[in-house]
Every structure is written in structure tokens, then in C-alpha cells.
Write a protein that holds these residues in place. Structure first.
Motif, PDB file in Angstrom:
ATOM      1  N   PHE A  53      19.487  65.168 -27.174  1.00 48.03           N
ATOM      2  CA  PHE A  53      20.210  65.809 -26.374  1.00 48.03           C
ATOM      3  C   PHE A  53      19.304  66.086 -25.210  1.00 48.03           C
ATOM      4  N   TYR A  54      18.263  66.637 -25.187  1.00 45.62           N
ATOM      5  CA  TYR A  54      17.276  67.120 -23.912  1.00 45.62           C
ATOM      6  C   TYR A  54      16.967  65.769 -23.195  1.00 45.62           C
ATOM      7  N   LYS A  57      20.259  65.231 -21.246  1.00 41.54           N
ATOM      8  CA  LYS A  57      20.305  66.161 -20.392  1.00 41.54           C
ATOM      9  C   LYS A  57      19.586  65.658 -19.124  1.00 41.54           C
ATOM     10  N   ILE A  60      21.318  62.638 -17.513  1.00 42.79           N
ATOM     11  CA  ILE A  60      22.638  63.191 -16.683  1.00 42.79           C
ATOM     12  C   ILE A  60      22.126  63.742 -15.455  1.00 42.79           C
ATOM     13  N   LYS A  61      20.997  64.269 -15.617  1.00 44.38           N
ATOM     14  CA  LYS A  61      20.641  65.162 -14.050  1.00 44.38           C
ATOM     15  C   LYS A  61      20.250  63.941 -13.117  1.00 44.38           C
ATOM     16  N   TYR A  64      23.174  62.377 -11.773  1.00 41.45           N
ATOM     17  CA  TYR A  64      24.037  63.184 -11.117  1.00 41.45           C
ATOM     18  C   TYR A  64      23.450  63.276  -9.639  1.00 41.45           C
ATOM     19  N   ARG A  89      29.824  64.624 -14.158  1.00 42.22           N
ATOM     20  CA  ARG A  89      28.915  65.431 -15.144  1.00 42.22           C
ATOM     21  C   ARG A  89      29.766  65.772 -16.418  1.00 42.22           C
ATOM     22  N   ILE A  90      30.955  65.861 -16.429  1.00 39.80           N
ATOM     23  CA  ILE A  90      31.839  66.323 -17.525  1.00 39.80           C
ATOM     24  C   ILE A  90      32.117  64.827 -18.204  1.00 39.80           C
ATOM     25  N   TYR A  93      28.724  64.641 -20.135  1.00 40.86           N
ATOM     26  CA  TYR A  93      28.204  65.413 -21.156  1.00 40.86           C
ATOM     27  C   TYR A  93      29.099  65.199 -22.470  1.00 40.86           C
ATOM     28  N   LEU A  96      27.446  62.646 -24.264  1.00 42.61           N
ATOM     29  CA  LEU A  96      26.264  62.947 -25.133  1.00 42.61           C
ATOM     30  C   LEU A  96      26.614  63.779 -26.252  1.00 42.61           C
ATOM     31  N   ILE A  97      27.306  64.604 -26.074  1.00 46.80           N
ATOM     32  CA  ILE A  97      27.901  65.571 -27.235  1.00 46.80           C
ATOM     33  C   ILE A  97      28.401  64.828 -28.431  1.00 46.80           C
TER      34      ILE A  97
END
Length: 305
Positions: A53-54, A57, A60-61, A64, A89-90, A93, A96-97
Motif C-alpha cells: 500500500f505504501y 502510494k 502513484i505520487k 501523478y 489518481r482515482i 488508487y 492499488l486497493i
């Protein structure tokens, strides 16, 4: 003929009662070992899920920021940039989820099927909204108009103040904010008055029958020649016809109608129109040789035989 050889017998699937019986037959040490094994397995899966998850993130950053730099470097419109960045971003994420849920051991196929079913139901309920969403994307990409343009569409006219994903907001000359759905704007006709540097102003003036058209023409052209806003010659980037003209447009029932045409800068259109229509009335009505006719009807009476 159908074959059922590969179908698992229902009696081979453990039931709740069988599982409960198996737990009762287990010794305390076996039960503790099973619980410890499950807890260790879950703890490892949870640790891996948190790590993923981290790490996701962080990725993704970075993605982005990479997309943001590309849009900024290419000077993409601010509204379109915001929409694209939010969409990126949507989507990232969501992926990722789903990945984290799969690591925890939860069945993702049923989760995706539920999400797809909900998406179809929401899409059917919001079909008009999705049409406006698609229209907003087309407007932001094709740019038939931009903020600050004066447009006429869907029965309204005004200056564009904001272009949003679902709606476009215009401000009318009497300071009303009109919210127009983007679906109709993207598929309908839009008259954009701000794309051209010059516009043609036209007045219709009626004089009485028997009066001099040439005198009226010279008077009107003399008034237009005194206004610096009216083009007297063709500019380098202007229209093909620039000099003001006065022509007879119609022989009406009560008047000879003159059509007055002149070219002005787009920003001066309404000022020139209103200023000169009042000036035409004041000057012509004060002249003895010219007058504005009133509607009249000639009635001929004949005696009874």
C-alpha cells in the motif's frame, strides 16, 4: 450427452457441522497450533499488504507528478489538467486497493463483479450526467470557446465565466449567471462572437416616399465618418469589405427602407450600434428635407350606385 464426471460430489464439500465436529476432535495443542499458524499467515499477509500500500502510494505520487509536469510543460488548459489528474489518481488508487484486498486473501473477482454491477446501475441512472461529462471533455479538448468569449447557445447569450466538467457558466449582459449543461453545448450549435476581430453593424432606417435617397445616404455616411470607431478603409487583418455603405433594402408599405452597414472592432459593436441609432434619429428628424414616415393607410370611398 452431458457428462458429470468432473463435477465434485456435494458430499465431499465440508459443511459447517463437519468443520465444527473436526474442531471438537482436535486436541488443545492442535487447536493452538492451527490458530498460531493462521495468525502468523494473516500477520505476514497484512505486513505485505501494508508494504504494498505504501509503496503503491509512493509510485502513484511519482506518476501523478510526472503527468502534472507533462500537462504543465504543454500548457494544457487548467480545467482539463485538473480533470485528467483527478482521473489518473482515482484509477491508480482503485487498482492499488484491489491489489491490497487480494493480498489479504479476500476474493477480488466477486468484489470487481459487484463494483461493475454498481457501475452499470449508476451509469443507467445518471445517463444524462454522463452525457454532460462526455460533453465537458469534448469542450475542453476541442475548445470551441474559452473563458472570456461571448457566445450564444441553447437560447442564451453571454460571456463565458467558467467551463466545468458537467456545466458551462455564462454571464448575460444584464448580469445573470446561466448554467448550461455541456451535453447540449457539445452537440448543438454555438455562435462564438469573440473569434473574429471585427463585426459588421447594420441599421434599418425608413424615409418617406418622394424624399431623396442620395441626401439620406450622404447624411448617414457623414455621421459615420466622424466616428473613429467605424472603419473607413480595410485594415490588414480586417474583413474584405470595410467602407460604410447605405443601400435601399425594401420599398415597404409606408417607407423606403435603407440598410446601413459599417464594420467595427468586435469590442465596439454595441457602443457604435446604440450611439448611432440615436444620432440618426436626432439628425434626420431635425432636417426639413428628410423625415421618418408614420404607418399610413389610404382609404378610397366610392359613392353608391
Amino acid at each position: 450427452m452431458l457428462q458429470f464426471d468432473n463435477i465434485i460430489p456435494t458430499d465431499s464439500i465440508p459443511t459447517v457441522a463437519q468443520e465444527t465436529s473436526a474442531l471438537k476432535n482436535m486436541s488443545f495443542d492442535q487447536l493452538v497450533d492451527s490458530l498460531v499458524h493462521d495468525m502468523v499467515h494473516f500477520a505476514i499477509s497484512l505486513a505485505v499488504a501494508i508494504l504494498v500500500f505504501y509503496a503503491g502510494k509512493f509510485i502513484i505520487k511519482k506518476l501523478y507528478d510526472f503527468v502534472f509536469r507533462i500537462l504543465h510543460r504543454r500548457q494544457v488548459d487548467a480545467s482539463l489538467s485538473t480533470f485528467v489528474l483527478s482521473l489518473v489518481r482515482i484509477v491508480l488508487y482503485f487498482i492499488l486497493i484491489v491489489t491490497v484486498i487480494g493480498i489479504l486473501g479476500i476474493e477480488t473477482s466477486s468484489f470487481l463483479a459487484l463494483f461493475a454491477s454498481a457501475g452499470v446501475a449508476i451509469g443507467m441512472a445518471l445517463s444524462g450526467t454522463l452525457q454532460n461529462f462526455a460533453g465537458g471533455v469534448l469542450i475542453l479538448l476541442l475548445k470551441p470557446f474559452k473563458v472570456g468569449d461571448y457566445i450564444e447557445a441553447q437560447g442564451f447569450a453571454g460571456t463565458v465565466t467558467r467551463i466545468e466538467i458537467f456545466n458551462t457558466i455564462i454571464c448575460t449582459p444584464d448580469n445573470k449567471s446561466i448554467i448550461i449543461p455541456n451535453g447540449g453545448l457539445s452537440t448543438g450549435s454555438v455562435n462564438n462572437y469573440s473569434t473574429q476581430a471585427y463585426r459588421r453593424v447594420e441599421w434599418s432606417i425608413g424615409i418617406s416616399y418622394g424624399e431623396s435617397v442620395q441626401l439620406a445616404r450622404e447624411t448617414i455616411l457623414g455621421l459615420l465618418a466622424k466616428d473613429s470607431r467605424v472603419l473607413q478603409e480595410q485594415p490588414a487583418d480586417g474583413p474584405t469589405v470595410a467602407a460604410p455603405v447605405v443601400v435601399v433594402s425594401a420599398l415597404a408599405d409606408s417607407s423606403v427602407n435603407l440598410s446601413v452597414r459599417a464594420w467595427v472592432a468586435s469590442a465596439d459593436f454595441w457602443g457604435v450600434y446604440f450611439d448611432h441609432i440615436e444620432e440618426f434619429y436626432n439628425v434626420i428628424s431635425s432636417m426639413k428635407e428628410l423625415s421618418f414616415p408614420f404607418p399610413q393607410l389610404d382609404v378610397h370611398l366610392s359613392g353608391e350606385k
